[in-house]
Each structure stands twice: as C-alpha cells, then as structure tokens.
Write a protein that holds these residues in place. Sequence first.
Motif, PDB file in Angstrom:
ATOM      1  N   ARG A  93       7.674  30.813 -23.914  1.00 39.48           N
ATOM      2  CA  ARG A  93       6.264  30.766 -24.335  1.00 39.48           C
ATOM      3  C   ARG A  93       5.328  30.924 -23.139  1.00 39.48           C
ATOM      4  NH1 ARG A  93       3.604  25.433 -27.158  1.00 39.48           N
ATOM      5  NH2 ARG A  93       1.449  25.887 -26.586  1.00 39.48           N
ATOM      6  N   LEU A  94       5.652  30.253 -22.038  1.00 39.43           N
ATOM      7  CA  LEU A  94       4.829  30.338 -20.834  1.00 39.43           C
ATOM      8  C   LEU A  94       5.217  31.517 -19.939  1.00 39.43           C
ATOM      9  CD1 LEU A  94       4.729  26.552 -19.865  1.00 39.43           C
ATOM     10  CD2 LEU A  94       2.887  27.899 -20.893  1.00 39.43           C
ATOM     11  N   ARG A  95       6.322  32.179 -20.288  1.00 38.99           N
ATOM     12  CA  ARG A  95       6.858  33.279 -19.494  1.00 38.99           C
ATOM     13  C   ARG A  95       7.107  32.813 -18.058  1.00 38.99           C
ATOM     14  NH1 ARG A  95       7.057  38.026 -21.922  1.00 38.99           N
ATOM     15  NH2 ARG A  95       6.919  39.220 -20.008  1.00 38.99           N
ATOM     16  N   MET A  96       7.868  31.701 -17.958  1.00 34.08           N
ATOM     17  CA  MET A  96       8.210  31.113 -16.667  1.00 34.08           C
ATOM     18  C   MET A  96       9.730  31.029 -16.541  1.00 34.08           C
ATOM     19  SD  MET A  96       5.303  28.096 -16.560  1.00 34.08           S
ATOM     20  CE  MET A  96       5.891  27.385 -15.051  1.00 34.08           C
ATOM     21  N   LYS A  97      10.217  31.247 -15.333  1.00 40.31           N
ATOM     22  CA  LYS A  97      11.663  31.177 -15.089  1.00 40.31           C
ATOM     23  C   LYS A  97      12.149  29.729 -15.110  1.00 40.31           C
ATOM     24  CE  LYS A  97      15.294  32.902 -12.134  1.00 40.31           C
ATOM     25  NZ  LYS A  97      15.902  34.086 -12.684  1.00 40.31           N
ATOM     26  N   TRP A  98      11.331  28.798 -14.608  1.00 33.89           N
ATOM     27  CA  TRP A  98      11.666  27.376 -14.613  1.00 33.89           C
ATOM     28  C   TRP A  98      10.384  26.587 -14.820  1.00 33.89           C
ATOM     29  CZ3 TRP A  98      11.227  30.171 -10.116  1.00 33.89           C
ATOM     30  CH2 TRP A  98      10.324  29.695  -9.161  1.00 33.89           C
ATOM     31  N   LEU A  99      10.552  25.319 -15.196  1.00 30.77           N
ATOM     32  CA  LEU A  99       9.413  24.417 -15.365  1.00 30.77           C
ATOM     33  C   LEU A  99       9.366  23.508 -14.136  1.00 30.77           C
ATOM     34  CD1 LEU A  99       9.902  23.429 -19.109  1.00 30.77           C
ATOM     35  CD2 LEU A  99       8.456  25.232 -18.168  1.00 30.77           C
ATOM     36  N   PRO A 100       8.288  23.555 -13.372  1.00 31.15           N
ATOM     37  CA  PRO A 100       8.223  22.802 -12.112  1.00 31.15           C
ATOM     38  C   PRO A 100       7.922  21.313 -12.307  1.00 31.15           C
ATOM     39  CG  PRO A 100       6.225  24.095 -12.396  1.00 31.15           C
ATOM     40  CD  PRO A 100       7.123  24.419 -13.560  1.00 31.15           C
ATOM     41  N   THR A 101       8.860  20.585 -12.921  1.00 27.35           N
ATOM     42  CA  THR A 101       8.634  19.167 -13.196  1.00 27.35           C
ATOM     43  C   THR A 101       8.484  18.347 -11.918  1.00 27.35           C
ATOM     44  OG1 THR A 101      11.015  18.830 -13.398  1.00 27.35           O
ATOM     45  CG2 THR A 101       9.779  19.190 -15.427  1.00 27.35           C
ATOM     46  N   SER A 102       9.204  18.724 -10.877  1.00 27.75           N
ATOM     47  CA  SER A 102       9.106  17.960  -9.627  1.00 27.75           C
ATOM     48  C   SER A 102       7.753  18.150  -8.943  1.00 27.75           C
ATOM     49  CB  SER A 102      10.236  18.348  -8.667  1.00 27.75           C
ATOM     50  OG  SER A 102      10.151  19.721  -8.358  1.00 27.75           O
ATOM     51  N   GLU A 114      -1.285  27.750 -19.907  1.00 28.63           N
ATOM     52  CA  GLU A 114      -1.368  29.043 -20.606  1.00 28.63           C
ATOM     53  C   GLU A 114      -2.685  29.752 -20.285  1.00 28.63           C
ATOM     54  OE1 GLU A 114       1.127  28.993 -24.686  1.00 28.63           O
ATOM     55  OE2 GLU A 114      -0.514  27.537 -24.629  1.00 28.63           O
ATOM     56  N   ARG A 115      -3.780  28.998 -20.310  1.00 27.89           N
ATOM     57  CA  ARG A 115      -5.091  29.600 -19.991  1.00 27.89           C
ATOM     58  C   ARG A 115      -5.119  30.114 -18.556  1.00 27.89           C
ATOM     59  NH1 ARG A 115      -6.921  25.519 -23.484  1.00 27.89           N
ATOM     60  NH2 ARG A 115      -7.148  24.010 -21.808  1.00 27.89           N
ATOM     61  N   PHE A 116      -4.570  29.323 -17.632  1.00 32.94           N
ATOM     62  CA  PHE A 116      -4.533  29.730 -16.235  1.00 32.94           C
ATOM     63  C   PHE A 116      -3.740  31.021 -16.060  1.00 32.94           C
ATOM     64  CE2 PHE A 116      -2.059  29.590 -12.233  1.00 32.94           C
ATOM     65  CZ  PHE A 116      -3.097  29.779 -11.333  1.00 32.94           C
ATOM     66  N   LEU A 117      -2.571  31.077 -16.692  1.00 33.63           N
ATOM     67  CA  LEU A 117      -1.732  32.270 -16.557  1.00 33.63           C
ATOM     68  C   LEU A 117      -2.356  33.501 -17.204  1.00 33.63           C
ATOM     69  CD1 LEU A 117       1.754  30.607 -17.131  1.00 33.63           C
ATOM     70  CD2 LEU A 117       0.873  31.563 -14.978  1.00 33.63           C
ATOM     71  N   ALA A 118      -3.239  33.299 -18.173  1.00 35.22           N
ATOM     72  CA  ALA A 118      -3.896  34.421 -18.849  1.00 35.22           C
ATOM     73  C   ALA A 118      -5.092  34.964 -18.061  1.00 35.22           C
ATOM     74  CB  ALA A 118      -4.357  33.993 -20.240  1.00 35.22           C
ATOM     75  N   TYR A 149       9.827  35.384 -13.811  1.00 35.27           N
ATOM     76  CA  TYR A 149      10.320  35.445 -15.191  1.00 35.27           C
ATOM     77  C   TYR A 149      10.655  36.877 -15.590  1.00 35.27           C
ATOM     78  CZ  TYR A 149      10.434  35.117 -20.282  1.00 35.27           C
ATOM     79  OH  TYR A 149      10.801  35.191 -21.606  1.00 35.27           O
ATOM     80  N   ARG A 150      11.784  37.037 -16.246  1.00 36.08           N
ATOM     81  CA  ARG A 150      12.181  38.316 -16.829  1.00 36.08           C
ATOM     82  C   ARG A 150      12.543  38.042 -18.279  1.00 36.08           C
ATOM     83  NH1 ARG A 150       9.833  39.535 -13.146  1.00 36.08           N
ATOM     84  NH2 ARG A 150      10.501  40.559 -11.253  1.00 36.08           N
ATOM     85  N   ASP A 151      11.865  38.669 -19.190  1.00 32.97           N
ATOM     86  CA  ASP A 151      12.137  38.471 -20.616  1.00 32.97           C
ATOM     87  C   ASP A 151      13.530  38.995 -20.927  1.00 32.97           C
ATOM     88  OD1 ASP A 151      12.283  38.504 -23.401  1.00 32.97           O
ATOM     89  OD2 ASP A 151      10.175  39.050 -23.645  1.00 32.97           O
ATOM     90  N   PRO A 152      14.392  38.151 -21.489  1.00 35.61           N
ATOM     91  CA  PRO A 152      15.762  38.587 -21.782  1.00 35.61           C
ATOM     92  C   PRO A 152      15.808  39.721 -22.787  1.00 35.61           C
ATOM     93  CG  PRO A 152      15.385  36.313 -22.531  1.00 35.61           C
ATOM     94  CD  PRO A 152      14.157  36.765 -21.826  1.00 35.61           C
ATOM     95  N   ASN A 153      14.795  39.873 -23.614  1.00 34.96           N
ATOM     96  CA  ASN A 153      14.757  40.937 -24.612  1.00 34.96           C
ATOM     97  C   ASN A 153      14.336  42.281 -24.028  1.00 34.96           C
ATOM     98  OD1 ASN A 153      15.467  39.104 -26.616  1.00 34.96           O
ATOM     99  ND2 ASN A 153      13.336  38.510 -26.900  1.00 34.96           N
ATOM    100  N   GLU A 154      13.809  42.271 -22.807  1.00 29.40           N
ATOM    101  CA  GLU A 154      13.307  43.513 -22.202  1.00 29.40           C
ATOM    102  C   GLU A 154      14.330  44.157 -21.271  1.00 29.40           C
ATOM    103  OE1 GLU A 154       9.620  42.529 -20.310  1.00 29.40           O
ATOM    104  OE2 GLU A 154       8.624  42.082 -22.196  1.00 29.40           O
TER     105      GLU A 154
END
Length: 155
Positions: A93-102, A114-118, A149-154
């Motif tokens: 959804r965010l088109r991110m390879k990982w979620l930077p929880t740390s 999402e707004r920032f990335l847009a 991020y690389r979309d697996p469907n692409e």
Amino acid sequence: MDWYDALKAWQDGKLPAEEAIRISKVEDIFELWELALGCGIDIKLAGGDRDHIAAVIKGHRQVQRGETVDINDLLLEVELLLAEISEDDLKRRLRMKWLPTSDGFDFANIADYERFLALPREEQKAFLRGLDDDDYQLYETILISHACYRDPNEK
C-alpha cells in the motif's frame, strides 16, 4: 457464560474484547489469544492467521521474561492484527520495501506517510527541512524504503 463462550462470542464480534477478558478472567488480549490458541478456536482477527498471532504472543512472553525484543515491532504486529492487514499488504500500500519501525514508524500516522510520499520531490525536500532530527531520520528512511520498493507484479 463461561470463558469458552466468551471467547467464541468475542471471536464472532458479539462481545467486546474488554468484556470477554473480564469473563475469561485474564489480564489482557494476549492471554485471551493464548486461551483461544490453546483450545483451537479459529481466531478471526488477522484472518485466523494462527502463526502470526502465535508470533505476537511469543514476543509478548519474551517481553514478560525480560528478554530483548524490539517493542516497536511488537506494537506494530498488534496494530496490524487489530486493523486486519498484513505487513506485506501495508508495504504494498505504501510502496515500501520495509517498514522502518526502529526509526519511529507509527501505524497511526500511515495517512501522513501516504501524503508525504505522494508529494512532488521539491515539496518533500521542503517538508524535510522543517523537521527535527528524529522525524527527519524517519522520513528519510521512508523515502529510501520507497525508492527500493519493486512491485512484485511488475517483474
């Protein structure tokens, strides 16, 4: 109503978690999940993904024993369970390879991310200039994860 009926009613959405916890005489939602897993009830949260729920419970137990656990990862797992979305779906959804929880990634701020990335690149740069060091690091990591991020469907 005994604890088993309370768990089934909670599972079916007919009883709030707080009431099921009270009836089941457990302290928190983790113990409720443990009871459900132990008696084989199919938990509908997270699509009934028993392995995922078991991993969250394992992390909770590690915290209780004083073992080192990334609490941010554990909290995110709980939030994902409650929102009924998988980590992979959120990353897509965010088109991110990982979620930077740390770095302070917070599930409650997903709409902000999402707004920032847009935003166009120049507006992203302007936004970054106004942040303190911690927020700057988080948003910079979000940009890096987004760029990787690389979309697996692409493929």
